[in-house]
Write an enzyme that holds these catalytic residues in place. Structure first.
Site, short mmCIF file in Angstrom:
data_model
loop_
_atom_site.label_atom_id
_atom_site.label_comp_id
_atom_site.label_asym_id
_atom_site.label_seq_id
_atom_site.Cartn_x
_atom_site.Cartn_y
_atom_site.Cartn_z
N ASP A 12 42.94 46.24 44.19
CA ASP A 12 43.51 47.22 43.27
C ASP A 12 44.89 47.63 43.77
O ASP A 12 45.29 47.29 44.88
CB ASP A 12 42.58 48.42 43.11
CG ASP A 12 42.29 49.13 44.43
OD1 ASP A 12 43.05 48.94 45.39
OD2 ASP A 12 41.30 49.87 44.49
N GLY A 51 46.97 52.85 43.05
CA GLY A 51 47.37 53.95 42.19
C GLY A 51 46.27 54.97 41.97
O GLY A 51 46.50 56.18 42.08
N ASP A 66 33.73 46.23 38.21
CA ASP A 66 33.49 46.62 39.60
C ASP A 66 33.02 48.05 39.61
O ASP A 66 33.33 48.82 38.70
CB ASP A 66 34.77 46.50 40.44
CG ASP A 66 35.67 47.71 40.24
OD1 ASP A 66 35.74 48.57 41.13
OD2 ASP A 66 36.31 47.81 39.16
N ASP A 75 49.74 51.56 38.56
CA ASP A 75 49.64 52.35 37.34
C ASP A 75 49.42 53.82 37.66
O ASP A 75 49.13 54.18 38.80
CB ASP A 75 48.50 51.83 36.46
CG ASP A 75 47.13 52.06 37.11
OD1 ASP A 75 47.01 51.86 38.33
OD2 ASP A 75 46.18 52.43 36.40
#
Length: 369
Positions: free
Chosen positions: A94, A97, A267, A148
């Site tokens: 990931d 963020g 996930d 993000d």
């Protein structure tokens, strides 16, 4: 990129469920697929061999946690995350963020990124789209997530718009960053619980050449039916030729509902977190193994599942948990993840055999929530 290809094998005629596979430099992933979470370079309480025993095809690593400890210098010296943790199959990382916005004491959000304090020791850091890409390039994951801004729930519309538009600007920066040759970048769709913003975000990001797309900013406290509605409002605007990833979800019922709405990848920490809390996911439903009624229950934990943990008795595992024996946490973690992956396998079979409706009814009976 040459090392990544998504192939759509079958589209259900009764729902938006679909079968496919993703080819990466480190192996092939059948979809729909659930990805175990290995936050700090390990799935909690489990070894890689145990993950392979129940055929985990891909796992996650966490950019935020790995940048704090052990840090990129050590992972770079090790030759990347695959070599550092001796894992030869695909890894998704990931962007960091979500953790920056949810775990840290924020100092300041700027157009370039976020100044924040570590949740560990209060040390000050900066993380933005360029820094996130640099870290993930060093990690060497097969799937890289764009940086993000995830807005919370509830959140005023104007704040959701600001976060979404910043996410779009950061997505362009991430897409222009040169990753390793084998790496592939997914964009993250935001927009909170506003259907028009979800469409706008999906259509905007679809104009960029991402290898896949994630639906972010859900499972953050909104009612489950609203989550399903947002998936429905987003899916039509995600290119059908690209994999769709619903981040941070969820229960078995959540998974099948999302698959029937066109999602391919998932996930969630739920299987391992529930294991550490003494709860087992089984084909007989969710079992609170610490409960007194299991004290003399010598029946197998899950006779319908063939895993390293499924033949141990409920009484034995309850005993291990009550005396705080780490083996109890390991066995329940194996059980829960083996169940999730078996569930996804049976879900793929149901799509292939056009028996998804009856399988859905079965899951709704066992896992109503």
């Amino acid at each position: 990129m040459a090392s990544f290809r998504f192939t759509l094998k079958k589209q259900s005629t009764h729902s938006k469920a679909r079968l496919g596979f993703i080819e990466t430099a480190h192996g092939t992933i059948e979809t729909p697929m659930f990805m175990p979470v290995g936050t700090r370079g390990a799935v909690k309480t489990l070894t890689n061999k145990q993950l392979l025993n129940f055929d985990a095809r891909i796992i996650l690593g966490n950019t935020y946690h790995l940048m704090l400890r052990p840090g990129m210098k050590i992972i770079e010296k090790a030759g990347g995350l695959h070599k550092f943790m001796d894992w030869e199959r695909p890894i998704l990382t990931d962007s960091g963020g979500y953790q920056v916005f949810s775990l840290s004491d924020l100092n300041k959000v700027t157009e370039d990124g976020v100044f924040f304090q570590s949740h560990i020791d209060g040390a000050k850091y900066f993380l933005g789209p360029i820094e996130s890409m640099q870290i993930q390039k060093t990690l060497g994951s097969d799937v890289v997530m764009a940086f993000d801004e995830c807005s919370p729930f509830p959140c005023p519309r104007d704040e959701v718009i600001k976060a979404m538009e910043r996410t779009h600007r950061w997505a362009k920066i991430c897409r222009n960053f040169d990753l390793q040759e084998h790496q592939n970048l997914f964009g993250i769709i935001q927009g909170g619980t506003f259907a028009d913003l979800r469409r706008e975000s999906a259509e905007t990001l679809a104009q960029l050449p991402f290898e896949g797309f994630a639906i972010g900013g859900l499972s953050v406290g909104e009612p489950v039916n609203l989550m399903y509605e947002m998936i429905e409002q987003t899916e039509p605007y995600i290119p059908a030729s690209k994999p769709r990833y619903l981040m941070g979800v969820g229960t078995p019922r959540n998974l099948i509902e999302a698959v029937m709405r066109g999602v391919d990848l998932f996930d969630c920490v739920m299987p391992t977190r529930n294991a550490r809390n003494g709860t087992a996911f089984t084909w007989a439903g969710k079992l609170p193994i610490k409960a007194g009624r299991f004290a003399e229950d010598f029946s197998p934990l899950d006779p319908e599942l063939d895993s390293e943990a499924s033949n141990f008795s409920k009484a034995y595992i309850r005993h291990l948990l009550n005396v705080e024996e780490i083996t109890g946490l390991t066995l329940l973690s194996i059980q829960n993840l083996a169940f999730y992956l078996d569930f996804m396998k049976k879900l793929r079979e149901a799509i292939a055999q056009d028996t998804l409706k009856s399988f859905y009814d079965k899951i709704c009976t066992i896992y109503p929530d």
